[in-house]
Design a protein around this motif. Structure first.
Motif, mmCIF file in Angstrom:
data_model
loop_
_atom_site.group_PDB
_atom_site.id
_atom_site.type_symbol
_atom_site.label_atom_id
_atom_site.label_comp_id
_atom_site.label_asym_id
_atom_site.label_seq_id
_atom_site.Cartn_x
_atom_site.Cartn_y
_atom_site.Cartn_z
ATOM 1 N N THR A 110 -2.729 45.853 47.533
ATOM 2 C CA THR A 110 -1.657 46.463 46.997
ATOM 3 C C THR A 110 -0.982 45.282 46.168
ATOM 4 O O THR A 110 -1.618 44.115 46.153
ATOM 5 N N GLY A 111 -0.267 45.586 45.281
ATOM 6 C CA GLY A 111 0.623 44.774 44.237
ATOM 7 C C GLY A 111 1.178 43.643 44.886
ATOM 8 O O GLY A 111 1.204 42.590 44.552
ATOM 9 N N TYR A 112 1.888 43.898 45.776
ATOM 10 C CA TYR A 112 2.719 42.987 46.669
ATOM 11 C C TYR A 112 1.994 41.879 47.267
ATOM 12 O O TYR A 112 2.009 40.720 46.919
ATOM 13 N N HIS A 137 10.547 41.490 40.137
ATOM 14 C CA HIS A 137 10.193 42.067 41.268
ATOM 15 C C HIS A 137 10.065 41.433 42.395
ATOM 16 O O HIS A 137 9.695 40.203 42.502
ATOM 17 N N SER A 139 8.510 41.216 44.814
ATOM 18 C CA SER A 139 7.300 40.638 45.195
ATOM 19 C C SER A 139 7.001 39.292 44.732
ATOM 20 O O SER A 139 6.113 38.481 45.060
ATOM 21 N N SER A 183 10.934 46.472 36.750
ATOM 22 C CA SER A 183 10.833 47.578 37.356
ATOM 23 C C SER A 183 12.113 48.496 37.389
ATOM 24 O O SER A 183 12.176 49.631 37.687
ATOM 25 N N ASP A 208 3.184 40.237 35.519
ATOM 26 C CA ASP A 208 3.007 41.552 36.462
ATOM 27 C C ASP A 208 3.198 42.797 35.544
ATOM 28 O O ASP A 208 4.395 43.013 35.422
ATOM 29 N N HIS A 211 4.324 48.194 35.532
ATOM 30 C CA HIS A 211 4.779 49.392 35.001
ATOM 31 C C HIS A 211 4.471 49.886 33.785
ATOM 32 O O HIS A 211 4.612 50.593 33.022
ATOM 33 N N LYS A 243 0.764 53.277 40.344
ATOM 34 C CA LYS A 243 1.882 54.005 39.490
ATOM 35 C C LYS A 243 1.235 54.767 38.645
ATOM 36 O O LYS A 243 0.706 55.817 38.973
HETATM 37 C C1 LIG Z 1 6.544 44.825 38.925
HETATM 38 C C2 LIG Z 1 6.118 45.479 40.643
HETATM 39 N N1 LIG Z 1 5.420 44.471 41.056
HETATM 40 C C3 LIG Z 1 4.641 44.512 41.964
HETATM 41 C C4 LIG Z 1 4.757 45.799 42.837
HETATM 42 C C5 LIG Z 1 4.178 46.289 43.961
HETATM 43 O O1 LIG Z 1 2.959 46.697 43.743
HETATM 44 P P1 LIG Z 1 2.403 47.851 45.282
HETATM 45 O O2 LIG Z 1 3.161 48.844 45.466
HETATM 46 O O3 LIG Z 1 1.201 48.290 44.847
HETATM 47 O O4 LIG Z 1 2.604 46.909 46.330
HETATM 48 C C6 LIG Z 1 5.547 46.834 42.289
HETATM 49 C C7 LIG Z 1 6.180 47.878 42.881
HETATM 50 O O5 LIG Z 1 5.822 48.787 43.906
HETATM 51 C C8 LIG Z 1 6.482 46.525 40.971
HETATM 52 O O6 LIG Z 1 7.341 47.484 40.524
#
Ligand SMILES: Cc1ncc(COP(=O)(O)O)c(C=O)c1O
Length: 389
Positions: A110-112, A137, A139, A183, A208, A211, A243
């Motif tokens: 995941t992005g987080y 964001h 994260s 975001s 990051d 988006h 996304k």
């Molecule tokens: C800028 C940004 N970075 C990271 C994330 C996290 O990504 P993920 O949903 O894949 O965990 C998000 C949104 O979910 C985001 O908007």
């Protein structure tokens, strides 16, 4: 503390959130991600998904997913360093590196987790400094906090303040962290200036572009492609796949040395199960469409223009954004919730974004557009906003 008093404490916090209009709940979807969905049993026109290119339910992705599931099964079974790194993962990493013009890419689940893993691998002690935009964001904020490095937050996109802060202190390692497209605001970071400052102060720069990937740049490679910034300018590019690419997961792209270092040290990459191979296969199919179907970005831009023109005529408080994220700034959480509810009653779903996701008194309706929306969909949204705002 007795069990009862522990639960009472939770209930008090929940009640406080209710009275401050900050209570959150999920909606249940009985249809794929697309503009017209069935949500909580009702037909809804949705303007809050991040499926910006309308690919989450695309037949090419579904068919690639099915085929890979037949070949590789469903679960990856293990972490990448164990037995979980399959051929589709490898192919996707290579394709993402080529797509972003970087030497190499590494997939995260995941992005987080990507943000936590990258930042915590690079920053290791209290003499390290992380410079973070105030509107980053969650994260990225959490990544900086967890790292134990000293966190310096600078006013949103304020390069003069960032420059002063960079000059003020010496660090073992300095890392500048920013969203590419913010975001909750939809505006973009001044990445060219950030790259210059990073170079001048010998700091890492990490963007990051969750988006921006898919929505910006000539081939959809994001904000850095749009601004013509190379791996030398921005050594750490993070992007997400859930996304615009319509699947799930994330990646970091950069030099071979950076990726090798992350493979050895990024704990959220090492100690977790690899994403299912079929997701990687679907993402490969998606990447092809992102690069070849420019009409999706063109159509999105036309919808954004249509919305901004109409909303300006209605006197709605738009924010300075040229991306598919087009927030309507409301201020109070109560009013944002009220408007969101009224729209929902008219069959339109736009979620109200409230603190702590956004700063106090800046609650908003986060309107987002997808290439799968039509001009009629946007017209319907504008008509409903005219009635209820
Ligand atoms: C800028 C940004 N970075 C990271 C994330 C996290 O990504 P993920 O949903 O894949 O965990 C998000 C949104 O979910 C985001 O908007």
């Amino acid at each position: 503390m007795t069990n009862n008093s522990k639960i009472t404490r939770l209930l008090t916090e929940l009640e406080s959130r209710r009275t401050r209009h900050l209570y959150r709940r999920t909606h249940i979807a009985d249809s794929p991600q697309q503009p017209h969905m069935t949500i909580d049993g009702k037909p809804m026109l949705v303007f809050c998904s991040n499926d910006y290119l309308g690919l989450a339910n695309h037949p090419d992705l579904i068919s690639a997913f099915r085929q890979a599931a037949n070949e590789y099964g469903v679960g990856s079974g293990a972490a990448h360093l164990v037995s979980g790194h399959s051929r589709p993962h490898q192919q996707l990493e290579e394709a993402l590196a080529a797509f972003t013009g970087r030497e190499r890419a590494l997939l995260f689940s995941t992005g987080y987790m990507a943000n936590l893993g990258i930042v915590n691998a690079l920053l290791t002690n209290r003499n390290d400094l992380v410079y973070a935009d105030r509107l980053n964001h969650a994260s990225l904020v959490d990544a900086g906090l967890l790292s134990g490095a000293k966190m310096v937050r600078y006013p949103h996109n304020d390069m003069v303040s960032l420059g002063k802060r960079l000059r003020a202190q010496e660090a073992d390692t300095a890392l500048i962290l920013t969203d590419g497209v913010f975001s909750m605001d939809g505006d973009v970071a001044p990445v060219k200036k950030l790259a210059l400052l990073a170079r001048e102060h010998d700091a890492w720069l990490m963007v990051d572009d969750a988006h921006g990937i898919g929505t910006l740049g000539e081939t959809g490679a994001g904000l850095l492609e749009a601004e013509g910034l190379s791996q030398d300018d921005v050594p750490i590019l993070m992007g997400t796949l859930g996304k615009a690419l319509g699947t799930a997961g994330a990646f970091v792209a950069g030099s071979n040395d950076l990726i090798e270092y992350l493979i050895q040290t990024a704990r959220t990459w090492i100690y977790t199960t690899a994403q299912p191979p079929a997701i990687a296969a679907a993402t490969l199919a998606s990447l092809k469409l992102v690069q070849s179907e420019n009409w999706r970005r063109e159509h999105l831009q036309a919808l954004i223009k249509q919305f901004r023109t109409g909303a300006t005529q209605l006197g709605l408080p738009l924010m300075p954004s040229a991306t598919p994220i087009q927030p309507i700034l409301i201020g109070s959480s109560e009013q944002a919730m009220h408007l969101s509810r009224k729209l929902e009653e008219s069959g339109i779903l736009v979620t109200a974004i409230r603190p702590p996701t956004v700063p106090p008194n800046t609650a908003r309706l986060r309107v987002t557009f997808s290439a799968a929306h039509t001009a009629e969909d946007v017209e319907r949204l504008l008509t409903a906003l005219e009635k209820h705002y």
